[in-house]
Motif scaffolding. Structure first.
Motif, PDB file in Angstrom:
ATOM      1  N   ARG A 179       0.822  -1.213   0.000  1.00 37.80           N
ATOM      2  CA  ARG A 179       0.000   0.000   0.000  1.00 37.80           C
ATOM      3  C   ARG A 179       0.858   1.267   0.000  1.00 37.80           C
ATOM      4  O   ARG A 179       0.373   2.354  -0.332  1.00 37.80           O
ATOM      5  CB  ARG A 179      -0.949  -0.003   1.200  1.00 37.80           C
ATOM      6  CG  ARG A 179      -1.930  -1.169   1.209  1.00 37.80           C
ATOM      7  CD  ARG A 179      -2.832  -1.123   2.436  1.00 37.80           C
ATOM      8  NE  ARG A 179      -3.820  -0.072   2.327  1.00 37.80           N
ATOM      9  CZ  ARG A 179      -5.019  -0.207   1.767  1.00 37.80           C
ATOM     10  NH1 ARG A 179      -5.399  -1.393   1.257  1.00 37.80           N
ATOM     11  NH2 ARG A 179      -5.870   0.791   1.717  1.00 37.80           N
ATOM     12  N   LEU A 180       2.123   1.131   0.370  1.00 43.76           N
ATOM     13  CA  LEU A 180       3.036   2.273   0.352  1.00 43.76           C
ATOM     14  C   LEU A 180       3.615   2.522  -1.029  1.00 43.76           C
ATOM     15  O   LEU A 180       4.245   3.561  -1.275  1.00 43.76           O
ATOM     16  CB  LEU A 180       4.181   2.042   1.350  1.00 43.76           C
ATOM     17  CG  LEU A 180       3.774   1.817   2.803  1.00 43.76           C
ATOM     18  CD1 LEU A 180       5.011   1.478   3.646  1.00 43.76           C
ATOM     19  CD2 LEU A 180       3.060   3.037   3.361  1.00 43.76           C
ATOM     20  N   GLN A 181       3.428   1.562  -1.943  1.00 42.86           N
ATOM     21  CA  GLN A 181       4.042   1.641  -3.268  1.00 42.86           C
ATOM     22  C   GLN A 181       3.024   1.768  -4.395  1.00 42.86           C
ATOM     23  O   GLN A 181       3.382   1.763  -5.566  1.00 42.86           O
ATOM     24  CB  GLN A 181       4.908   0.402  -3.509  1.00 42.86           C
ATOM     25  CG  GLN A 181       5.991   0.225  -2.458  1.00 42.86           C
ATOM     26  CD  GLN A 181       6.694  -1.121  -2.576  1.00 42.86           C
ATOM     27  OE1 GLN A 181       6.149  -2.077  -3.131  1.00 42.86           O
ATOM     28  NE2 GLN A 181       7.908  -1.194  -2.056  1.00 42.86           N
ATOM     29  N   ALA A 182       1.745   1.869  -4.041  1.00 41.79           N
ATOM     30  CA  ALA A 182       0.696   1.927  -5.063  1.00 41.79           C
ATOM     31  C   ALA A 182      -0.504   2.682  -4.502  1.00 41.79           C
ATOM     32  O   ALA A 182      -0.657   2.847  -3.292  1.00 41.79           O
ATOM     33  CB  ALA A 182       0.287   0.521  -5.480  1.00 41.79           C
ATOM     34  N   HIS A 183      -1.357   3.145  -5.400  1.00 42.73           N
ATOM     35  CA  HIS A 183      -2.610   3.779  -5.001  1.00 42.73           C
ATOM     36  C   HIS A 183      -3.639   2.679  -4.748  1.00 42.73           C
ATOM     37  O   HIS A 183      -3.923   1.858  -5.628  1.00 42.73           O
ATOM     38  CB  HIS A 183      -3.085   4.720  -6.100  1.00 42.73           C
ATOM     39  CG  HIS A 183      -2.105   5.820  -6.402  1.00 42.73           C
ATOM     40  ND1 HIS A 183      -1.938   6.924  -5.595  1.00 42.73           N
ATOM     41  CD2 HIS A 183      -1.218   5.956  -7.424  1.00 42.73           C
ATOM     42  CE1 HIS A 183      -1.002   7.709  -6.100  1.00 42.73           C
ATOM     43  NE2 HIS A 183      -0.541   7.149  -7.215  1.00 42.73           N
ATOM     44  N   CYS A 184      -4.182   2.673  -3.527  1.00 40.06           N
ATOM     45  CA  CYS A 184      -5.117   1.624  -3.108  1.00 40.06           C
ATOM     46  C   CYS A 184      -6.382   2.253  -2.537  1.00 40.06           C
ATOM     47  O   CYS A 184      -6.343   3.351  -1.968  1.00 40.06           O
ATOM     48  CB  CYS A 184      -4.494   0.731  -2.036  1.00 40.06           C
ATOM     49  SG  CYS A 184      -3.000  -0.133  -2.539  1.00 40.06           S
ATOM     50  N   PRO A 185      -7.511   1.556  -2.619  1.00 46.46           N
ATOM     51  CA  PRO A 185      -8.713   2.044  -1.945  1.00 46.46           C
ATOM     52  C   PRO A 185      -8.548   1.972  -0.431  1.00 46.46           C
ATOM     53  O   PRO A 185      -7.683   1.255   0.077  1.00 46.46           O
ATOM     54  CB  PRO A 185      -9.807   1.093  -2.444  1.00 46.46           C
ATOM     55  CG  PRO A 185      -9.077  -0.131  -2.871  1.00 46.46           C
ATOM     56  CD  PRO A 185      -7.743   0.315  -3.360  1.00 46.46           C
ATOM     57  N   SER A 186      -9.388   2.701   0.289  1.00 44.42           N
ATOM     58  CA  SER A 186      -9.290   2.733   1.748  1.00 44.42           C
ATOM     59  C   SER A 186      -9.637   1.393   2.368  1.00 44.42           C
ATOM     60  O   SER A 186      -9.182   1.065   3.462  1.00 44.42           O
ATOM     61  CB  SER A 186     -10.210   3.815   2.313  1.00 44.42           C
ATOM     62  OG  SER A 186     -11.554   3.575   1.915  1.00 44.42           O
ATOM     63  N   TRP A 187     -10.427   0.601   1.671  1.00 48.50           N
ATOM     64  CA  TRP A 187     -10.786  -0.719   2.183  1.00 48.50           C
ATOM     65  C   TRP A 187      -9.720  -1.741   1.794  1.00 48.50           C
ATOM     66  O   TRP A 187      -9.032  -1.592   0.785  1.00 48.50           O
ATOM     67  CB  TRP A 187     -12.157  -1.153   1.662  1.00 48.50           C
ATOM     68  CG  TRP A 187     -12.363  -0.956   0.183  1.00 48.50           C
ATOM     69  CD1 TRP A 187     -12.837   0.161  -0.436  1.00 48.50           C
ATOM     70  CD2 TRP A 187     -12.080  -1.901  -0.872  1.00 48.50           C
ATOM     71  NE1 TRP A 187     -12.868  -0.019  -1.807  1.00 48.50           N
ATOM     72  CE2 TRP A 187     -12.414  -1.284  -2.099  1.00 48.50           C
ATOM     73  CE3 TRP A 187     -11.570  -3.205  -0.896  1.00 48.50           C
ATOM     74  CZ2 TRP A 187     -12.263  -1.910  -3.325  1.00 48.50           C
ATOM     75  CZ3 TRP A 187     -11.426  -3.845  -2.119  1.00 48.50           C
ATOM     76  CH2 TRP A 187     -11.766  -3.194  -3.313  1.00 48.50           C
ATOM     77  N   GLY A 188      -9.582  -2.763   2.598  1.00 44.36           N
ATOM     78  CA  GLY A 188      -8.602  -3.809   2.323  1.00 44.36           C
ATOM     79  C   GLY A 188      -9.241  -5.036   1.717  1.00 44.36           C
ATOM     80  O   GLY A 188     -10.461  -5.209   1.749  1.00 44.36           O
TER      81      GLY A 188
END
Length: 367
Positions: free
Chosen positions: A50-59
């Protein structure tokens, strides 16, 4: 130019053939001038990715990224807004589908990397019939949407390009061929002495998918072995569980799983020949990997294997058992048709340099 790259496959199966192409695509794009690259994916909460890509707030669990409801949540609920916020000019989906659903950000262009269409044209392994139906239906809708809405469709072979045009004729003008990159092996091959392999063996890589046609090939190999002791033993990279029970304990056959890259390197180098009996193949990575270390190949005809394999290499019908038996008997008695250096030279057409040159042409077309 700001490019967004779909990185979900890397999270699900980082060592898969598709993920290898994502890495190749990423590296080649970063080497192009005036390109800024951003990754987009789903990841579990707290995961380092998640530190290296754009991710949604949900996992989302890595094994669940490609479930239909999670795909819809990502492609409709997250991706359009994220692409707009990051001012992405071009978004590349890397696994046959996965483009953002409407509303499409203004000025955004999209590409779908379509490896093959076997998800919707063939039967695949699933836990039960209901699950198979759900996945096949959702895959069909997702692939159809991606092909129809994309500005370009990139395929790894002319065979896959032709199949795409056959199923989606309205997309013919935007289909382009981007042959896969095959890095070859840079490190030293592993020491396989602990595996206790035969001195002379034929090699098959991949057993799980039905389209690999392994039971058909093993049946012909068994009959050829009965007729001639010159027919080598067989090493499979995969699991015997994917073969019929009657084939799992045949004399002269063994399967290896959990094979490292260094071990695979050694297996290719020591094999007297790689066989690829698939009746459906979008590219055929093992063929080029074998050729890259000088090992000759024999392939089934009728799909992409025809175009990625040297013209001199033996070919056979994926349905004609008696003819395959005769070919095995013939090849067991005669030297390889190509010298190792000729095999390696053929494989060079799929090296990183060739891949980068072709990718640069395709990106320039979209600028």
């Amino acid at each position: 130019m700001r490019i967004g790259l779909d990185y979900r496959t890397v999270g699900t199966s980082p060592q898969s053939g598709i993920s290898r192409q994502v890495y190749a695509l990423e590296t080649a794009l970063r080497a192009l001038p005036q390109i800024e690259l951003e990754r987009f994916t789903v990841a579990p909460l707290g995961d380092a990715s998640r530190l290296q890509a754009h991710c949604p707030s949900w996992g989302c669990a890595k094994t669940a990224m490609h479930q239909p409801h999670n795909r819809l949540r990502f492609e409709a609920g997250f991706l359009p807004r994220a692409l707009r916020e990051q001012h992405i000019d071009l978004y590349i989906s890397t696994f046959n589908m996965g483009l953002p659903l409407p509303p499409k950000p203004k000025g955004l262009r999209t590409v779908v990397l379509l490896h093959d269409l076997f998800q919707i044209t063939l039967d695949n392994y699933h836990a039960n019939r209901l699950k198979a139906l759900i996945y096949k239906t959702s895959d069909r809708l997702s692939i159809a949407w991606a092909v129809r809405s994309a500005d370009r469709v990139w395929t790894p072979s002319q065979y896959s390009a032709d199949e795409t045009a056959r199923l989606f004729p309205e997309a013919k003008a935007k289909i382009r061929v981007l042959p896969n990159q095959v890095d070859g092996f840079t490190g030293l091959p592993a020491d396989l002495s602990a595996r206790q392999l035969p001195k002379d063996y034929w090699l098959l890589v991949g057993t799980r998918e039905l389209r690999k046609n392994v039971p058909f090939w093993v049946d012909a190999w068994q009959r050829a072995r009965r007729q001639s002791p010159a027919v080598p033993e067989l090493v499979l990279v995969g699991s015997l569980e994917h073969l019929p029970a009657s084939q799992r304990s045949l004399p002269g056959i063994r399967a290896l799983s959990g094979v490292s890259d260094a071990e695979l390197h050694a297996l290719y180098r020591q094999a007297s020949r790689l066989w690829q009996p698939s009746y459906a193949e979008g590219f055929g990575l093992p063929v080029i990997e074998a050729l890259s270390v000088g090992t000759p190949v024999a392939v089934a005809s009728g799909t992409s294997l025809d175009e990625i394999t040297p013209p001199s290499a033996p070919r056979f019908s994926p349905t004609d058992g008696p003819a395959l038996v005769q070919l095995m008997l013939d090849l067991a008695q005669r030297p390889a048709e190509d010298a190792p250096e000729q095999c390696r030279q053929w494989a060079e057409r799929y090296n990183p340099g060739a891949y980068r040159r072709r990718l640069a042409e395709l990106i320039e077309e979209l600028q």
